[in-house]
Structures are given as C-alpha cells and as structure tokens.
Write a protein that holds these residues in place. Structure first.
Motif, PDB file in Angstrom:
ATOM      1  N   TYR A  55       0.839  -1.209   0.000  1.00  0.00           N
ATOM      2  CA  TYR A  55       0.000   0.000   0.000  1.00  0.00           C
ATOM      3  C   TYR A  55       0.871   1.256   0.000  1.00  0.00           C
ATOM      4  O   TYR A  55       0.602   2.214  -0.733  1.00  0.00           O
ATOM      5  N   GLU A 113       2.297   1.712  -3.453  1.00  0.00           N
ATOM      6  CA  GLU A 113       1.292   2.192  -4.404  1.00  0.00           C
ATOM      7  C   GLU A 113       0.975   3.665  -4.176  1.00  0.00           C
ATOM      8  O   GLU A 113       0.691   4.414  -5.124  1.00  0.00           O
ATOM      9  N   LYS A 156      -6.694  -0.692  -3.448  1.00  0.00           N
ATOM     10  CA  LYS A 156      -7.192  -1.676  -4.405  1.00  0.00           C
ATOM     11  C   LYS A 156      -6.035  -2.352  -5.125  1.00  0.00           C
ATOM     12  O   LYS A 156      -6.012  -3.579  -5.288  1.00  0.00           O
ATOM     13  N   ARG A 157      -5.084  -1.545  -5.560  1.00  0.00           N
ATOM     14  CA  ARG A 157      -3.915  -2.095  -6.243  1.00  0.00           C
ATOM     15  C   ARG A 157      -3.100  -2.985  -5.307  1.00  0.00           C
ATOM     16  O   ARG A 157      -2.601  -4.042  -5.704  1.00  0.00           O
ATOM     17  N   VAL A 165      -4.119  -4.710  -2.663  1.00  0.00           N
ATOM     18  CA  VAL A 165      -4.825  -5.977  -2.441  1.00  0.00           C
ATOM     19  C   VAL A 165      -4.693  -6.873  -3.663  1.00  0.00           C
ATOM     20  O   VAL A 165      -4.440  -8.090  -3.543  1.00  0.00           O
ATOM     21  N   LYS A 166      -4.842  -6.272  -4.838  1.00  0.00           N
ATOM     22  CA  LYS A 166      -4.750  -7.047  -6.073  1.00  0.00           C
ATOM     23  C   LYS A 166      -3.369  -7.673  -6.248  1.00  0.00           C
ATOM     24  O   LYS A 166      -3.244  -8.832  -6.648  1.00  0.00           O
ATOM     25  N   ASN A 167      -2.334  -6.927  -5.902  1.00  0.00           N
ATOM     26  CA  ASN A 167      -0.965  -7.388  -6.157  1.00  0.00           C
ATOM     27  C   ASN A 167      -0.452  -8.388  -5.118  1.00  0.00           C
ATOM     28  O   ASN A 167       0.429  -9.190  -5.425  1.00  0.00           O
ATOM     29  N   PHE A 171      -2.570 -10.404  -3.279  1.00  0.00           N
ATOM     30  CA  PHE A 171      -3.549 -11.451  -3.007  1.00  0.00           C
ATOM     31  C   PHE A 171      -2.999 -12.841  -3.310  1.00  0.00           C
ATOM     32  O   PHE A 171      -3.142 -13.770  -2.499  1.00  0.00           O
ATOM     33  N   SER A 172      -2.378 -13.016  -4.467  1.00  0.00           N
ATOM     34  CA  SER A 172      -1.906 -14.347  -4.847  1.00  0.00           C
ATOM     35  C   SER A 172      -0.798 -14.840  -3.923  1.00  0.00           C
ATOM     36  O   SER A 172      -0.805 -16.004  -3.493  1.00  0.00           O
ATOM     37  N   PHE A 232      -7.684  -9.081   4.274  1.00  0.00           N
ATOM     38  CA  PHE A 232      -8.289  -8.492   3.081  1.00  0.00           C
ATOM     39  C   PHE A 232      -9.627  -7.805   3.356  1.00  0.00           C
ATOM     40  O   PHE A 232     -10.279  -7.334   2.425  1.00  0.00           O
ATOM     41  N   VAL A 282      -7.422   0.279 -13.988  1.00  0.00           N
ATOM     42  CA  VAL A 282      -7.590  -0.233 -12.634  1.00  0.00           C
ATOM     43  C   VAL A 282      -8.773   0.414 -11.960  1.00  0.00           C
ATOM     44  O   VAL A 282      -9.538  -0.228 -11.264  1.00  0.00           O
ATOM     45  N   ALA A 302     -11.945  -1.000 -13.350  1.00  0.00           N
ATOM     46  CA  ALA A 302     -12.054  -2.417 -13.027  1.00  0.00           C
ATOM     47  C   ALA A 302     -12.583  -2.587 -11.609  1.00  0.00           C
ATOM     48  O   ALA A 302     -13.314  -3.503 -11.330  1.00  0.00           O
TER      49      ALA A 302
END
Length: 264
Positions: free
Chosen positions: A153, A156, A171-172, A174-176, A178-179, A222, A261, A264
C-alpha cells in the motif's frame, strides 16, 4: 466398597478435577496400600500442594502424599510467552515507519485471533496446551500477511503521488499481494492439517485450531486491514518516526493503466 466410597469423597472435595483409581489394577492396589491419583483444578504447583495438604487434614491424616507431579509446561509458558510478545512488540516498533502502523497491525491480527478463539466453540473440547499457545502461534504465522499488504500500500501511494488516491492505492495493493498471501496461507494451512495424522490427539486439536486461525487471519487481512489503513491514513503521516527498513519505490504507471484499474 470402602475404596470406592473414599474415591467419591475425594472427587467431591473443592479444587479436585478428577480422581484416577482402578480396583483390579496392581498399580493402584498393593497389599494394604491404595493409590488415588488426584488431579487438581489448579495450574500452579503451590496451589495444588496446598490442596493436597488440606485434604490430608480433612481425612484425619489417614493418607499420605506419595508424590507431586506438576505440569512444567505451564511454568515455562508463563515466562516464555510474555517474553516472546515483548520481543515481537519491540521489533515492530523499531522496524515500522509509524507508531500507528504498529497499532494497525496488532488490531488486525488481534481481531482474527479473537474470531479464532471464539469459534473454537464448534469443537467438543480444546486442550489446555492449545489454548495456551494458539494465539501466539497464530500471531507469529500470519502477521507477515498484514505487513506485506501494508508495505505494498505504501509503495502504491508513492506511485500515485502526483494524483493521490488512497482507495485506488489500496485496491492495487490488495490485487498485487492477493496471490502471494493466499498461497502462503494455503501452504501453512495444509502443513497444519498434517498434524491430524499424529497418533497423539493433541495433534488434531492443535492442527484444526491453528488451520482455522490462519484462515481467519487471511480473511481479516483483506477485509479489516484495508479499512483500518484507509481510515487512519492521516495518522500514518503524522506519527512517522525513524525506522530501519528501506523504502523501495515502484515504477510509475501510465494514465491508461490508472484508468483501467479504476474502472475495473
């Protein structure tokens, strides 16, 4: 019959958790002597000893204490767990960029620990050992999930310095992460569930509670963590301090990527 009556009296004595005695076993019966193994409700050996002495007085000194067997793990845990938490807290304060960051990390993981401990009601029983160390183990195994999200965070936010948008930065983030975070959590959960294969029942007990705890931590990272960070973003700036870790910047994205983004 007299021995069974004595056993029943001992069981009803205040402070006694259970009494072990087998009428047909030579381990408990030897000539004129009878062995009653009394388990007290107290974790402290001194309290258990005082209970035994009071029982001797109650039974008119017709019985003698053969031996005391305390659980040494409780004494060790009473010392080691506070020390571990203190060291962990000092490390967080030294390595975090802001004092409020320490608070956010602890609140996030603490919330997941509360959920995990509360949902233990679904199990018939939980061992004392599991209750003693599950919270600390969950903290140690899952705190890095919150740290990874928080640091991403920050990166970003630096990337969006020209057009600040904390929600988009989160958002970015969490997206980055998450995996990587979900993969780490899945690996840990599977490893903990392997404890179910232990012949000792404490393995299944510990494995189920800890696996559930990691899942709770993953969900809170999350859900709870992003909300807290966005709410306290201004405090993160006002409580900045000197810290040891190096801040790494991410390459800036183009405007087209920002819009992609965003929508999305």
């Amino acid at each position: 019959k007299q021995k069974q009556i004595v056993k029943a009296k001992i069981e009803t004595y205040p402070g006694v958790a259970s009494v072990a005695y087998e009428p047909d076993s030579t381990s408990y019966n030897s000539g004129d002597y009878t062995l009653f193994v009394v388990t007290s409700e107290y974790e402290n050996l001194d309290d258990a000893s005082a209970l035994a002495e009071s029982m001797l007085d109650f039974f008119d000194n017709n019985y003698k204490v053969y031996a005391y067997y305390g659980n040494p793990m409780y004494n060790v845990l009473d010392i080691l767990l506070p020390m571990a938490l203190a060291i962990f807290l000092v490390a967080l304060i030294v390595l975090c960029k802001a004092y409020i960051e320490v608070f956010l990390l602890l609140v996030s993981i603490g919330f997941s620990i509360l959920i995990n401990m509360g949902t233990n009601i679904i199990f018939p029983s939980i061992s004392d050992m599991t209750l003693s160390i599950a919270s600390v183990l969950q903290l140690a195994l899952s705190i890095d999930y919150s740290i990874m999200l928080f640091h991403r965070y920050e990166q970003e936010k630096l990337r969006l310095a020209e057009r600040p948008d904390n929600v988009l930065a989160m958002k970015r983030a969490v997206k980055n992460v998450f995996s990587s975070v979900s993969s780490s959590a899945t690996t840990t959960i599977v490893g903990l569930l392997v404890l179910l294969l232990m012949s000792f029942t404490i393995g299944a007990d510990m494995g189920l509670v800890m696996a559930k705890g990691i899942l709770c931590s993953l969900i809170c990272v999350f859900t709870v963590m992003p909300t807290l960070v966005i709410w306290c973003d201004k405090l993160l700036t006002t409580t900045n301090k000197k810290y040891l870790r190096e801040q790494r910047k991410l390459p800036k994205k183009s405007d087209d990527e920002d819009e992609e983004v965003e929508y999305a």
